[in-house]
Design an enzyme around this catalytic site. Structure first.
Site, short mmCIF file in Angstrom:
data_model
loop_
_atom_site.label_atom_id
_atom_site.label_comp_id
_atom_site.label_asym_id
_atom_site.label_seq_id
_atom_site.Cartn_x
_atom_site.Cartn_y
_atom_site.Cartn_z
N ASP A 1 0.69 -1.19 0.20
CA ASP A 1 0.14 -0.34 0.69
C ASP A 1 1.22 1.69 -0.10
O ASP A 1 1.81 1.30 0.12
CB ASP A 1 -0.59 -0.18 1.32
N ASN B 1 -7.52 -2.52 14.43
CA ASN B 1 -8.58 -3.58 13.90
C ASN B 1 -8.76 -4.24 12.77
O ASN B 1 -9.74 -4.33 12.71
CB ASN B 1 -9.27 -1.58 13.95
N HIS C 1 -7.55 -5.06 10.23
CA HIS C 1 -6.46 -5.18 8.58
C HIS C 1 -5.59 -5.51 8.20
O HIS C 1 -5.05 -5.86 9.21
CB HIS C 1 -7.06 -3.25 8.23
N GLU D 1 -9.79 -1.89 5.42
CA GLU D 1 -10.50 -1.61 6.60
C GLU D 1 -11.48 -2.41 6.77
O GLU D 1 -12.15 -2.90 5.53
CB GLU D 1 -10.61 -0.35 6.58
#
Length: 251
Positions: free
Chosen positions: A72, A141, A143, A148
């Protein structure tokens, strides 16, 4: 799933670096899939140290055959911006290992059309044959990459909006201000990640224990994107005892 429990972060970094070098020497056919973040900093430092311990012929083979695709990049940051993942990789891997910039590929954060750039990047990976060994960290979280929650297993490479939790987690590189973290990023999707021949999930620290347990033990679901990794036939998890404590108690 293959699970390795090691004593601490430095031991994890050394083991992962050794695994990456083994991949380069034994299976150079497909690109590596690489990641950034605090978990990966000691991995790349250990990789540079271990590379120097190899024979000259082995070092040359690794440098000549290297090709990697990062997961990314932030939208809106130039590759020369010290906060970008391109700069992270240039400083911690590309220049340290003596690689050429074209051997360490990332999305273009300054592309005029980020969605088109995501499609181009995903296509470039496909043309290269896809990923051989995919290195992953784990977000608080759930990811992986910047996928996400909620996120399905078929999500492709795309531009997306980052969650408040992720911007807070990554604020350290932006003076501690979550609002300074770019709102969007380009990321390889779960589709490309799960298409890798092998996946290496690297997790350290007690703060990741709860989400690691959810990712590995609960039924796969969009609310924990990393949970889709359970479907992969060749998943390796390398973690320290702090990250695995809660998980191991449930086995």
């Amino acid at each position: 799933m293959e699970l390795r429990s090691l004593v601490d972060g430095p031991a994890v970094a050394a083991a992962v670096a050794s695994r990456l070098l083994e991949e380069c020497l034994q299976r150079p056919r497909l690109p590596l899939g690489l990641a950034t973040g605090r978990t990966m900093e000691p991995v790349y430092a250990a990789l540079a140290q271990q590379l120097e311990q190899l024979s000259g012929a082995q070092q040359q083979a690794i440098r000549q055959g290297w090709l990697s695709f990062n997961l990314d990049e932030y939208v809106g940051l130039a590759a020369t911006d010290t906060r970008s993942f391109a700069a992270f990789m240039a400083a911690r891997l590309q220049r340290t290992l003596g690689l050429q910039p074209e051997q360490v590929l990332l999305p273009d954060g300054l592309a005029a059309d980020p969605q088109a750039e995501a499609r181009r990047y995903g296509s470039a990976l496909a043309v290269a044959g896809g990923v051989g060994l995919q290195l992953l960290g784990l977000g608080l979280n759930g990811h992986v990459g910047f996928n996400e929650p909620p996120c399905g297993a078929q999500a492709p490479c795309r531009c997306l909006t980052l969650s408040a939790a992720t911007r807070t987690q990554n604020a350290g590189a932006f003076g501690g201000d979550p609002e300074a973290v770019p709102a969007q990023a380009i990321t390889l999707g779960l589709a490309e990640i799960l298409a890798a021949e092998r996946i290496l999930l690297v997790v350290t620290g007690a703060s990741k224990a709860a989400i690691l347990k959810r990712a590995l033990q609960e039924p796969p679901c969009p609310e924990v994107p990393a949970s889709w990794l359970q479907h992969h036939p060749r998943l390796e998890v390398v973690a320290d005892r702090a990250a695995l404590g809660t998980f191991l108690q449930g086995r």
